[in-house]
Design an enzyme around this catalytic site. Structure first.
Site, PDB file in Angstrom:
ATOM      1  N   TYR A  72       4.825   5.156  11.415  1.00 45.95           N
ATOM      2  CA  TYR A  72       5.180   3.755  11.690  1.00 45.95           C
ATOM      3  C   TYR A  72       5.966   3.060  10.580  1.00 45.95           C
ATOM      4  CZ  TYR A  72       0.706   3.165   9.167  1.00 45.95           C
ATOM      5  OH  TYR A  72      -0.307   3.226   8.248  1.00 45.95           O
ATOM      6  N   ARG A 124       0.873  -1.181   0.000  1.00 46.85           N
ATOM      7  CA  ARG A 124       0.000   0.000   0.000  1.00 46.85           C
ATOM      8  C   ARG A 124       0.903   1.222   0.000  1.00 46.85           C
ATOM      9  NH1 ARG A 124      -0.872   2.401   4.923  1.00 46.85           N
ATOM     10  NH2 ARG A 124      -0.959   0.628   6.319  1.00 46.85           N
ATOM     11  N   HIS A 179      -3.191   4.149   5.150  1.00 50.58           N
ATOM     12  CA  HIS A 179      -4.274   3.164   5.284  1.00 50.58           C
ATOM     13  C   HIS A 179      -5.598   3.765   4.824  1.00 50.58           C
ATOM     14  CE1 HIS A 179      -6.935   0.169   6.973  1.00 50.58           C
ATOM     15  NE2 HIS A 179      -7.540   1.129   7.663  1.00 50.58           N
TER      16      HIS A 179
HETATM   17  C1  LIG Z   1     -14.172  -6.707  12.421  1.00 51.90           C
HETATM   18  C2  LIG Z   1     -13.317  -5.479  12.348  1.00 51.90           C
HETATM   19  N1  LIG Z   1     -12.352  -5.281  13.278  1.00 51.90           N
HETATM   20  C3  LIG Z   1     -11.570  -4.181  13.219  1.00 51.90           C
HETATM   21  C4  LIG Z   1     -11.773  -3.243  12.239  1.00 51.90           C
HETATM   22  C5  LIG Z   1     -10.897  -1.986  12.201  1.00 51.90           C
HETATM   23  N2  LIG Z   1      -9.977  -2.039  11.047  1.00 51.90           N
HETATM   24  C6  LIG Z   1     -10.261  -1.334   9.922  1.00 51.90           C
HETATM   25  S1  LIG Z   1      -9.092  -1.571   8.744  1.00 51.90           S
HETATM   26  C7  LIG Z   1      -8.193  -2.598   9.717  1.00 51.90           C
HETATM   27  C8  LIG Z   1      -6.898  -3.210   9.212  1.00 51.90           C
HETATM   28  C9  LIG Z   1      -7.098  -4.082   8.021  1.00 51.90           C
HETATM   29  O1  LIG Z   1      -5.883  -4.445   7.452  1.00 51.90           O
HETATM   30  P1  LIG Z   1      -5.826  -5.449   6.246  1.00 51.90           P
HETATM   31  O2  LIG Z   1      -6.855  -6.508   6.402  1.00 51.90           O
HETATM   32  O3  LIG Z   1      -4.418  -5.893   6.110  1.00 51.90           O
HETATM   33  O4  LIG Z   1      -6.268  -4.615   4.966  1.00 51.90           O
HETATM   34  P2  LIG Z   1      -5.665  -3.272   4.393  1.00 51.90           P
HETATM   35  O5  LIG Z   1      -6.437  -2.157   5.041  1.00 51.90           O
HETATM   36  O6  LIG Z   1      -4.222  -3.246   4.718  1.00 51.90           O
HETATM   37  O7  LIG Z   1      -5.924  -3.309   2.933  1.00 51.90           O
HETATM   38  C10 LIG Z   1      -8.811  -2.755  10.959  1.00 51.90           C
HETATM   39  C11 LIG Z   1      -8.283  -3.592  12.059  1.00 51.90           C
HETATM   40  C12 LIG Z   1     -12.814  -3.474  11.303  1.00 51.90           C
HETATM   41  N3  LIG Z   1     -13.061  -2.634  10.290  1.00 51.90           N
HETATM   42  N4  LIG Z   1     -13.567  -4.600  11.369  1.00 51.90           N
END
Ligand SMILES: Cc1ncc(C[n+]2csc(CCOP(=O)(O)OP(=O)(O)O)c2C)c(N)n1
Length: 361
Positions: free
Chosen positions: A272, A259, A263
């Site tokens: 970070y 990415r 985020h």
């Molecule tokens: C069930 C749930 N827990 C926590 C969150 C908060 N949250 C939003 S994005 C994220 C990280 C996701 O990372 P990843 O799956 O690696 O996808 P990326 O955003 O890096 O594409 C989190 C923990 C959420 N949206 N849903």
């Protein structure tokens, strides 16, 4: 089709185009075999990069509430989506703009979802794309359920769940993968391992050698692919879809990518991750790699770049037009999307809201 998906899960990601654009045939598979499809994929990646940038601009102008940029992940998304039929259902997480554009979804529809208009994302289902799923991991269960339904209906459909590296730590995802394997569901779980789950690096997400290795435990094939190589992503997903369609069950695909941006527009990644890490990945840009390959094999045409840029500009304009000061749909319309046949209680609530809105003028 060559056997890219084998019983043994290899740590080295499958790569068909090296970062300098030279072909790196793998398992006897040659990227020139898809060279006639690459201009369309290049165009889709350029469109994705442009629309993604416009989404960030719109968020900065206060037109969108939030936006999760996908720059850097275009090859993973475009390679995957172009390997499927338009009738194969996609179950996105929230960073899949490239897959949306391949499906011909109007960028304005995606923009309205992030603007927060309640009816913003309702249009995707017409293109066999489920709504954006912010609750991480739940989409994998939906995808496996839909794949099982496809088997029962005998419609030959394949479903794809997009998930991130962080998403694979969710209980829902383990349940979905296990169910998919047991049911031999025609499903592809496409993990975009982009290095970070917000500020959590991948080494804090799993102890397995790779996310693809987890497939062994579920009893399904797992494959690691270079997520910045659009040809490799396309061919791996094409083979997984072919396997699923002939009844050989699900595949876990791990696309190793990055990415490039934050985020979301609310995040500051400089807190970070290092500039050096970003620079390393910038040099692996999927769009320039595709162009370099097309040049290398003599299939590049300057008009492709011009045409792709002007298509991206058109999409950016249509996104702006759709989003600028877009009003919400009529509030009472929300009740129409709950059940096929509204219940009397729902109708009562709708009428109560309508009366209140009337009173307020
Ligand atoms: C069930 C749930 N827990 C926590 C969150 C908060 N949250 C939003 S994005 C994220 C990280 C996701 O990372 P990843 O799956 O690696 O996808 P990326 O955003 O890096 O594409 C989190 C923990 C959420 N949206 N849903």
């Amino acid at each position: 089709m060559a056997d890219l998906i084998i019983d043994e899960v290899a740590l080295e990601p499958i790569q068909l185009i090296a970062p300098d654009g030279h072909p790196t045939p793998h398992h006897g598979l040659d990227p020139t075999s898809v060279v006639d499809r690459l201009p369309a994929m290049y165009r889709a990646m350029v469109a994705t990069r442009g629309v993604d940038e416009e989404m960030v601009n719109l968020q900065r102008q206060g037109q969108l509430a939030l936006y999760p940029p996908c720059a850097g992940q275009e090859a993973a998304q475009v390679g995957c989506a172009t390997a499927l039929r338009d009738t194969d259902w996609l179950f996105p997480q929230y960073r899949e703009l490239g897959a949306f554009l391949v499906r011909g979804i109007d960028p304005g529809g995606v923009g309205l979802s992030w603007r927060g208009t309640w009816n913003g994302g309702l249009g995707f289902v017409e293109r066999c794309v489920a709504p954006i799923c912010i609750a991480i991991g739940t989409n994998t269960l939906h995808a496996v359920g839909a794949a099982m339904a496809s088997t029962w209906l005998g419609d030959g459909g394949v479903t794809v769940a997009f998930i991130g590296d962080g998403g694979t730590s969710e209980g829902d995802v383990h349940e979905a993968l296990n169910l998919a394997a047991v049911q031999q569901a025609p499903c592809i779980v496409f993990v975009q391992n982009n290095g970070w789950a917000i500020s959590t690096p991948t080494h804090d997400q799993y102890r397995a050698p790779s996310l693809a290795h987890r497939a062994i435990g579920y009893g399904m094939p797992g494959v690691r692919v270079d997520g910045n190589d659009v040809a490799a992503c396309h061919m791996v997903v094409a083979e997984a879809a072919e396997r699923a369609r002939r009844g050989d069950g699900p595949t876990l695909v791990e696309a190793v990518t990055y990415r490039m941006g934050p985020h979301t527009t609310s995040d500051d990644p400089t807190r970070y991750r290092s500039e050096g890490e970003v620079a390393t990945w910038r040099a692996l840009d999927p769009i320039t790699r595709c162009e370099a390959f097309l040049r290398h094999v003599g299939a590049w045409d300057d008009t492709l770049a011009e045409e792709a840029a002007s298509h991206a500009a058109d999409l950016r304009r249509s996104l702006r037009d759709a989003v600028y000061d877009a009003p919400d749909g009529p509030a009472t319309e929300v009740f129409e999307h709950v059940f096929a046949e509204p219940t009397p209680e729902l109708l009562r609530q709708r009428d109560e809201l309508a009366a209140e809105l009337e009173r307020e003028g």
